[in-house]
Design an enzyme around this catalytic site. Structure first.
Site, PDB file in Angstrom:
ATOM      1  N   LYS A 179      53.198 104.835  53.423  1.00 32.00           N
ATOM      2  CA  LYS A 179      54.022 103.685  53.808  1.00 32.00           C
ATOM      3  C   LYS A 179      53.129 102.522  54.252  1.00 32.00           C
ATOM      4  O   LYS A 179      52.118 102.735  54.918  1.00 32.00           O
ATOM      5  CB  LYS A 179      54.951 104.107  54.948  1.00 32.00           C
ATOM      6  CG  LYS A 179      55.941 103.033  55.394  1.00 32.00           C
ATOM      7  CD  LYS A 179      56.800 103.556  56.553  1.00 32.00           C
ATOM      8  CE  LYS A 179      57.853 102.564  56.980  1.00 32.00           C
ATOM      9  NZ  LYS A 179      58.687 103.060  58.096  1.00 32.00           N
ATOM     10  N   SER A 236      63.679 102.816  57.220  1.00 30.07           N
ATOM     11  CA  SER A 236      62.816 101.830  56.636  1.00 30.07           C
ATOM     12  C   SER A 236      61.799 102.379  55.636  1.00 30.07           C
ATOM     13  O   SER A 236      61.248 101.620  54.835  1.00 30.07           O
ATOM     14  CB  SER A 236      62.048 101.112  57.748  1.00 30.07           C
ATOM     15  OG  SER A 236      61.213 102.027  58.430  1.00 30.07           O
ATOM     16  N   SER A 296      64.000 106.499  60.338  1.00 29.77           N
ATOM     17  CA  SER A 296      63.446 105.872  59.137  1.00 29.77           C
ATOM     18  C   SER A 296      62.812 106.810  58.123  1.00 29.77           C
ATOM     19  O   SER A 296      62.416 106.364  57.041  1.00 29.77           O
ATOM     20  CB  SER A 296      62.417 104.809  59.531  1.00 29.77           C
ATOM     21  OG  SER A 296      63.065 103.639  59.966  1.00 29.77           O
TER      22      SER A 296
END
Lengths: 525, 96
Positions: free
Chosen positions: A120, A195, A219
């Site tokens: 990420k 996210s 997330s």
């Protein structure tokens, strides 16, 4: 003027520029694309689970270079539709793959030797642009690897690139990314969750064998549920946050995605552990998580909290989760009701605590040490100009946090929220005196349409209502695939465990997974 | 509406954010909605409850006071938008 110790030529490709992505494709892939065919030659290879690929590499049936090239070809073929990667480090990845193959030739073996994974974009990678999905960090080249990236490299993993995220990990859909929205591989008109939606979509569409994300309010678990993956959010402090761009420091935790429980355990295994550079890192030995996957859950006490089955829960989600709990009972678990009475106050408390911490953390973006600087008439003017590079959600949370911490409102908002946090934490501690794990839905609904909630922040916040109570506590949790709704969209079962009881929830998820077909279903792409 | 436009302007200034007129109006509504929602926590009697700031409580994490190599100067300055003489360069803060 810029100084250079870092790469003189930057060795990564940004996926968000207007130029077409020119990755080094294999001849097979190039031929297929040239004749308008789907380059499906690689499906057998990329459809392997991480643990299956590891086995194949150990037995010499394939190589890391072959697997890495297959992943690159797959990215060329489908990521223009999914848009999971922000940055691809193809050259570095192929080098790491060749090095992994050379090490294996020498008889070496490490836990993830030669396995392509994704990271990420809130996690720092040396020499590879890291933006946190924000304009305010565009062009930022970290001079060091985050602890978790060091651990992945040491374990032999090949890092394919950086995945899309809501700006500073603030969001539940990736729609708050400053660059683009990632699409759910199960239905390209829908969000992958967030996210960490880029990481989830990349693993679900087989553009990585596993991936790292972060989970501050859900997330990783929420996108795992929406993309039919296993997503683990370890206990706060079990995995170091060193080198992870901060959103809400008391809640942030590096978390991981796998296509199976064993895959998730394998990547968790190498990233867990004490790191003295993170003063909240927990200094206790790391157990052998993979060895703990016995599939035997006889006598395991499973609590079902009625507070997680209230209004707003999609009927198909409730049905699938209740059926999954019956399956746990059929495997010998003892199912009983449990109460987490302050659950309804978790979302309000979270949306005071997290923005308060965010407003402090994001104060560092001042255009002095990194990121672009937009000149104003004076220092304050420059600060304000530069900070206009924050997107709408980041600005909202900065202002919310600034307000909650400001003189006259601190006690009523932030101070009270910290006390509510004590009640939430206490709820979990009381429950874990009665049961070993808690079972509930991960997300109240399956994947929603892109654009559906983007103009209504509060409705977007509600997407995390079942995941964020855990972040306020000292517990760990995961999501495991447990079925599909009428539209063939995935549903996740959330299993929560007491502090450092990752083994317990992983094994329960493994027992469930081994006796159900859901994790074997793959996105139609 | 919990917040006035003046409130929004004041908060934005404290946070060093520059908002357009349209943004101010939009944030006034959106932030008021969120604040109304979070006000639910005022229902609870919290008189005897201690605050929690971290999930897992650890105190005074210390290390030995031993000098170690740190990042090189060129690495530290690599991402700076402006620098001179091995330092970050900014606009004058005080009048000349």
């Amino acid at each position: 003027m810029r100084l250079t110790r870092l790469p003189t030529s930057l060795r990564f490709r940004q996926c968000w520029t207007n130029e077409p992505l020119s990755l080094p494709v294999s001849n097979l892939c190039a031929e297929a694309l040239a004749s308008g065919r789907s380059p499906g030659y690689y499906m057998d290879l990329i459809s392997l689970s991480l643990t299956e690929l590891r086995q194949a590499l150990r037995q010499g049936q394939t190589t890391s270079v072959a697997a890495t090239q297959a992943i690159l070809d797959r990215i060329v073929a489908v990521d223009n539709q999914v848009q999971s990667y922000l940055t691809i480090a193809d050259e570095l990845a192929l080098e790491q793959a060749a090095a992994a193959d050379a090490r294996r030739q020498q008889g070496e073996d490490t836990p993830l030797l030669g396995i392509p994974v994704a990271v990420k974009d809130v996690i720092c990678t040396e020499g590879v642009e890291t933006t946190a999905g924000s304009q305010i960090l565009s062009g930022y080249i970290p001079p060091y690897d985050a602890f978790v990236v060091q651990q992945l490299k040491q374990a032999g993993a090949v890092i394919m690139g950086k995945t899309n995220t809501d700006e500073f990990a603030m969001g539940s859909s990736t729609e708050n990314s400053a660059y683009f929205t990632t699409h759910n591989p199960w239905d390209l008109t829908r969000v992958p969750g967030g996210s960490s939606g880029g990481s989830a979509a990349a693993v679900a569409a087989r553009m990585a064998f596993a991936a790292l994300g972060t989970d501050t309010g859900g997330s990783v678990r929420q996108p795992a549920a929406l993309c039919n993956l296993v997503g683990l959010r370890p206990t706060y402090g079990r995995v170091s946050r060193w080198g992870v761009i901060a959103y809400a420091s008391s809640l942030d935790q590096v978390s991981m995605f796998g296509r199976t429980v064993a895959d998730c355990a394998a990547i968790f295994q190498v990233t867990a552990g004490y790191d003295r550079r993170d003063s909240t890192s927990i200094d206790t030995p790391v157990p052998d998580y993979e060895a703990a996957l016995t599939g035997d859950i006889r006598g395991l006490r499973v609590g079902v909290p009625e507070e997680y089955f209230g209004a707003g829960l999609q009927p198909a989600v409730a049905a699938a989760v209740l059926a999954a709990i019956e399956q746990l009972a059929a495997l010998g678990a003892e199912v009983m009701p449990v109460s987490l009475p302050h659950t309804k106050y978790a979302l309000p408390a979270y949306y005071l605590i997290a923005p308060a911490e965010a407003s402090a953390n994001l104060a560092r973006y001042d255009g002095v040490r990194f990121g672009p600087r937009l000149l104003g008439a004076d220092v304050i003017g420059t600060l304000k100009q530069t900070r206009s590079l924050f997107g709408a959600e980041a600005k909202r949370r900065i202002m919310l946090g600034t307000y909650a911490l400001s003189a006259g409102y601190y006690d009523a908002y932030y101070g009270r929220a910290l006390k509510v946090r004590s009640l939430i934490k206490q709820d979990f501690q009381t429950a874990f005196q009665q049961v070993d794990i808690i079972a509930a839905p991960t997300s109240p609904t399956t994947a929603f349409k892109i654009g559906e909630k983007v103009d209504d922040p509060l409705s977007m916040y509600l997407a995390d209502i079942l995941t964020l109570p855990l972040n306020l506590s000292a517990s760990c949790g995961l999501s495991v695939p447990c079925g599909f709704d009428e539209q063939k969209l995935p549903i996740g079962l959330q299993l929560m465990g007491d502090t450092l009881q990752e083994m317990t929830i992983l094994n329960a998820a493994y027992a469930y997974e081994q006796t159900t077909p859901w994790h074997q279903m793959t996105a139609p792409l | 509406m919990t917040l006035t436009l003046d409130d929004v302007e004041k908060i934005a200034h404290l946070a060093r954010l520059q908002l357009t007129a349209a943004e101010k109006k939009q944030y006034q509504g959106q932030l008021s909605d969120v604040l109304d929602y979070v006000a639910q926590i005022s229902e609870l009697d919290l008189a005897d409850i201690a605050p929690t700031t971290h999930a897992v409580v650890q105190h005074n994490v210390m290390r030995d006071d031993v000098a170690e190599p740190s990042m090189t100067l060129s690495d530290v300055l690599f991402n700076a938008p402006d620098q001179a003489a091995n330092q970050f360069k900014i606009q004058a803060v005080l009048d000349e």
